[in-house]
Write an enzyme that holds these catalytic residues in place. Sequence first.
Site, PDB file in Angstrom:
ATOM      1  N   CYS A   1       0.261   3.601   2.897  1.00  0.00           N
ATOM      2  CA  CYS A   1       0.854   3.054   4.125  1.00  0.00           C
ATOM      3  C   CYS A   1       2.344   3.382   4.178  1.00  0.00           C
ATOM      4  O   CYS A   1       2.864   3.781   5.230  1.00  0.00           O
ATOM      5  CB  CYS A   1       0.658   1.541   4.194  1.00  0.00           C
ATOM      6  SG  CYS A   1      -1.072   1.039   4.157  1.00  0.00           S
TER       7      CYS A   1
ATOM      8  N   CYS B   1       0.833  -1.211   0.000  1.00  0.00           N
ATOM      9  CA  CYS B   1       0.000   0.000   0.000  1.00  0.00           C
ATOM     10  C   CYS B   1       0.870   1.265   0.000  1.00  0.00           C
ATOM     11  O   CYS B   1       1.636   1.492   0.935  1.00  0.00           O
ATOM     12  CB  CYS B   1      -0.904  -0.038   1.232  1.00  0.00           C
ATOM     13  SG  CYS B   1      -1.663   1.527   1.675  1.00  0.00           S
TER      14      CYS B   1
END
Length: 97
Positions: free
Chosen positions: A25, A22
């Site tokens: 993230c 991600c």
Amino acid sequence: MNYTDAINSTKVVLVEFYATWCGHCRNMMPVVEQVKELLAGTVDIYQLDIDSNEELADVEKITSTPTFIIYKDGKPVWRESGEMEGQYLLDKIQSYL
């Protein structure tokens, strides 16, 4: 340490559910590290990879990453997903101290 112990380890606990794949993230990693340093000894911060913790992610109904949950006295009091400013995250955590 199991999840129940973790969310009760200090009065206020931040849990981040993230995924290694991600991009948002990855962008939040240095932000969370900085918040960790600023709150060291006051608030426990746990980062859990949803791919390594699939059952827990299902139980917590994690549908997007990163998802941050603040627990106070073992109960969820705030939850938000996505990228955010470090100061915003810090202020949120401190508002529960």
